[in-house]
Design an enzyme around this catalytic site. Structure first.
Site, PDB file in Angstrom:
ATOM      1  N   ASP A 291       2.144   8.887 100.320  1.00 33.96           N
ATOM      2  CA  ASP A 291       3.249   8.158  99.693  1.00 33.96           C
ATOM      3  C   ASP A 291       3.499   6.892 100.510  1.00 33.96           C
ATOM      4  O   ASP A 291       3.584   6.942 101.749  1.00 33.96           O
ATOM      5  CB  ASP A 291       4.521   9.015  99.642  1.00 33.96           C
ATOM      6  CG  ASP A 291       5.622   8.346  98.835  1.00 33.96           C
ATOM      7  OD1 ASP A 291       5.723   8.633  97.642  1.00 33.96           O
ATOM      8  OD2 ASP A 291       6.367   7.539  99.414  1.00 33.96           O
TER       9      ASP A 291
ATOM     10  N   ASP B 221       2.415  -4.323  93.067  1.00 32.21           N
ATOM     11  CA  ASP B 221       1.131  -3.928  92.467  1.00 32.21           C
ATOM     12  C   ASP B 221      -0.030  -4.254  93.391  1.00 32.21           C
ATOM     13  O   ASP B 221      -1.011  -3.499  93.488  1.00 32.21           O
ATOM     14  CB  ASP B 221       0.941  -4.629  91.125  1.00 32.21           C
ATOM     15  CG  ASP B 221       1.878  -4.091  90.050  1.00 32.21           C
ATOM     16  OD1 ASP B 221       2.463  -3.010  90.275  1.00 32.21           O
ATOM     17  OD2 ASP B 221       2.022  -4.739  89.002  1.00 32.21           O
TER      18      ASP B 221
ATOM     19  N   GLU C 216       4.083   5.248  93.604  1.00 33.12           N
ATOM     20  CA  GLU C 216       3.427   4.982  94.881  1.00 33.12           C
ATOM     21  C   GLU C 216       2.840   6.247  95.486  1.00 33.12           C
ATOM     22  O   GLU C 216       2.559   6.294  96.689  1.00 33.12           O
ATOM     23  CB  GLU C 216       4.423   4.344  95.867  1.00 33.12           C
ATOM     24  CG  GLU C 216       5.569   5.247  96.324  1.00 33.12           C
ATOM     25  CD  GLU C 216       6.761   5.245  95.375  1.00 33.12           C
ATOM     26  OE1 GLU C 216       7.867   5.580  95.811  1.00 33.12           O
ATOM     27  OE2 GLU C 216       6.570   4.897  94.198  1.00 33.12           O
TER      28      GLU C 216
END
Length: 598
Positions: A445, A462, A488
């Protein structure tokens, strides 16, 4: 003589009747090719979309914190809202709405829908009784979310085919409400209709070709009978041989088409081509070449009948490819030899460019055997049909490969998506149960990603996700895969890795991401760090969901301890995940996760 004239008149009438029938069949085939595919494809799509909608309905109900409270009182927590907002990004739907039992919309991907009421009869007559409702209609392009309207408008299309599926939400026999899904089925519908029309066109063409050939044979036979009755027996035998050859060619072409359309890969397709061409064109040796991905050379893929193929040839070295049409060496007074045909011994040959959807994708090369030149020239039309069959088959395989790749890949990072990850993890666990090989799962993460997005914008976010995905993919080897499961969050499946090896790989991944430098515009973005959780099979779970939950718990433990570190799941993770699945709250479930995430 009268008998001969009578026979000629009778044959003439038969030929006229067959010609009339051929024209009627041609008209009927043309009508069928145009009219039949659309309703057939629509029925197939409806069945498939109903099934998908039912699965999405169950998926949504299983992820809501309290289904009854949501549909009875429109109560949803932050997790529910986030899950519903992300659902269109992880599925083929572009819009969906949630109704209570009275037909009022209490949540929708489009805010103006909230508060409206569905008063249509089907809501109470069908949905309230546990059935689903399907509607297919054309809508303006602007109605469909997620489409590039400028591109669509440039293509001449002003409408899209949209499927609306309403599914009921029923708990313990009680109708709580419904969910409506909207999907743009235009690409799939156009693709399937085109394929069906092509298939019908090929079958109709082959049939009409056979009928035309039979008419020509009958006509020539009649002329021969009128000229010389004494040669009748010999001519009949010749006719029978021609019919048998024609029937064999038609049968082989039909079988070739059927096998090529069922091939699963280009390698399998070329193996089928080699075996069939040996029987269809025994008087010629041949080879097939296909453009490489770089489009600068053609790769040799297969050869047959004592022929050979080179590893690579240049497109400029073939007169057929250079001129964009079939090239026949030996048919003109002056000929030029193709480079790929060297060394050349004077035998005639064909070069058929292989076309797929208007694009040249390869080359079919045929060369006559010694002493079979006349039969070789006669086989040009049959060889052309074979080239067309190969062209359509290559186009279908490539399109199927592209569609499959799109269905299992995340469009932003290019990594595998959650569905593919779940299927792969399940297969890996089944294989491990058979041979005892170890499996490790790494959950990743990106730290403070929401804050990063709010500060630098979604475009920069992005770029960060793509950079992290690239680092994870580069860290995979052999059968290891990297997946983006949403937002994410990423996961890596490491088969055949011991726990110590998995921890080492996790630390290497963390360091690799920490070393990434991402430039956005004219400046470098802040340092990227990740929190990593590691779980091992079977120590931390024997089911895919248990193993994923254990890795996720370890990930949140890493966040609790300060982020930018690797943590391994503890042995209490299995019982904690099992308790959470059954609806019980444990100290390591939802509350702990929320505190770790914030």
């Amino acid at each position: 003589m009268k008998q001969i004239d009578k026979t000629g008149q009778t044959s003439g009438l038969k030929i006229a009747g067959i010609s009339l029938m051929l024209m009627m069949l041609t008209a009927l085939a043309g009508w069928g090719i145009y009219a039949i595919p659309a309703p057939v494809v629509d029925r197939m799509l409806e069945s498939d979309l109903r099934l998908r909608a039912s699965q999405l309905n169950q998926h949504i109900a299983s992820h809501l914190h309290d289904v009854e409270a949501t549909f009875k009182h429109a109560i949803m927590d932050d997790h529910d809202q986030e899950f519903l907002e992300l659902l269109p990004e992880t599925s083929e739907i572009y819009r969906f709405k949630l109704f209570d039992r009275n037909g009022r919309v209490f949540w929708s991907t489009r805010a103006p829908d909230v508060g409206t009421t569905n008063t249509k009869p089907y809501f109470q007559e069908i949905l309230a009784t546990g059935g689903s409702y399907y509607k297919h209609e054309e809508k303006p392009i602007a109605e469909v979310s997620g489409l590039n309207h400028e591109v669509m408008a440039g293509s001449g299309k002003k409408t899209c085919h949209v499927a609306e599926i309403y599914t009921p939400v029923v708990i313990d026999g009680e109708f709580l409400g419904a969910i409506a899904f909207y999907s743009d089925i235009t690409p799939q519908r156009d693709l399937f209709i085109t394929r069906v029309r092509w298939s019908l066109a090929v079958l109709s063409g082959v049939s009409l070709l056979a009928l035309t050939a039979v008419i020509l044979v009958i006509y020539r036979t009649n002329r021969r009978q009128v000229r010389d009755l004494r040669a009748r027996a010999a001519k009949e035998r010749e006719l029978m041989d021609d019919q048998l050859r024609l029937a064999r060619e038609v049968r082989l072409l039909g079988e070739l088409n059927e096998w090529l359309q069922s091939s699963r890969s280009l390698d399998e397709l070329f193996d089928m081509v080699s075996r069939f061409m040996t029987h269809i064109l025994p008087e010629a040796e041949g080879s097939v070449y296909v453009y490489s991905n770089s489009r600068d050379v053609l790769d040799g893929c297969a050869s047959w009948n004592e022929g050979s193929h080179k590893a690579h040839i240049h497109p400029e070295g073939c007169w057929g490819l250079r001129r964009g049409r079939t090239y026949e060496f030996g048919a003109s007074e002056i000929d030029f030899i193709c480079e790929h045909a060297e060394p050349h011994d004077g035998r005639p040959y064909f070069c058929f460019p292989i076309l797929a959807h208007g694009e040249t994708v390869g080359l079919l090369h045929l060369r006559a055997h010694d002493g079979r030149e006349e039969a070789f020239h006669d086989s040009k039309k049959l060889a052309q049909l074979c080239a067309e069959q190969v062209s359509m088959a290559i186009a279908n395989v490539r399109m199927r490969d592209q569609l499959h790749d799109q269905s299992v890949r995340d469009p932003l990072t290019g990594l595998f998506n959650r569905r593919h990850m779940t299927e792969t993890l399940r297969k890996s666990i089944n294989r491990s149960q058979q041979n005892g090989s170890p499996i490790s799962l790494i959950a990743v993460d990106v730290d403070h990603f929401k804050k990063f997005n709010d500060t630098h914008g979604h475009d920069a976010g992005d770029m960060v996700l793509r950079a992290v995905g690239s680092a994870l993919e580069q860290g995979c080897d052999r059968d290891e895969i990297a997946c983006r499961i949403g937002g994410e969050e990423f996961m890596l499946i490491l088969p055949d890795n011991t726990p110590d090896d998995a921890m080492t790989r996790a630390e290497q991944v963390r360091q690799a991401v920490e070393g990434i430098s991402v430039r956005y515009g004219e400046k470098s973005l802040p340092r990227i760090t990740i929190s990593v959780g590691v779980a091992h099979y079977p120590a931390h779970g024997v089911m895919p969901q248990d193993l994923m939950r254990s890795a996720d718990d370890a990930l949140y433990a890493a966040k609790d301890k300060g982020r930018n570190q690797v943590q391994v799941a503890n042995f209490g993770a299995i019982s904690a995940s099992t308790a959470e699945l059954s609806g019980q709250k444990t100290p390591e479930t939802k509350g702990a996760r929320k505190s770790a995430a914030t």
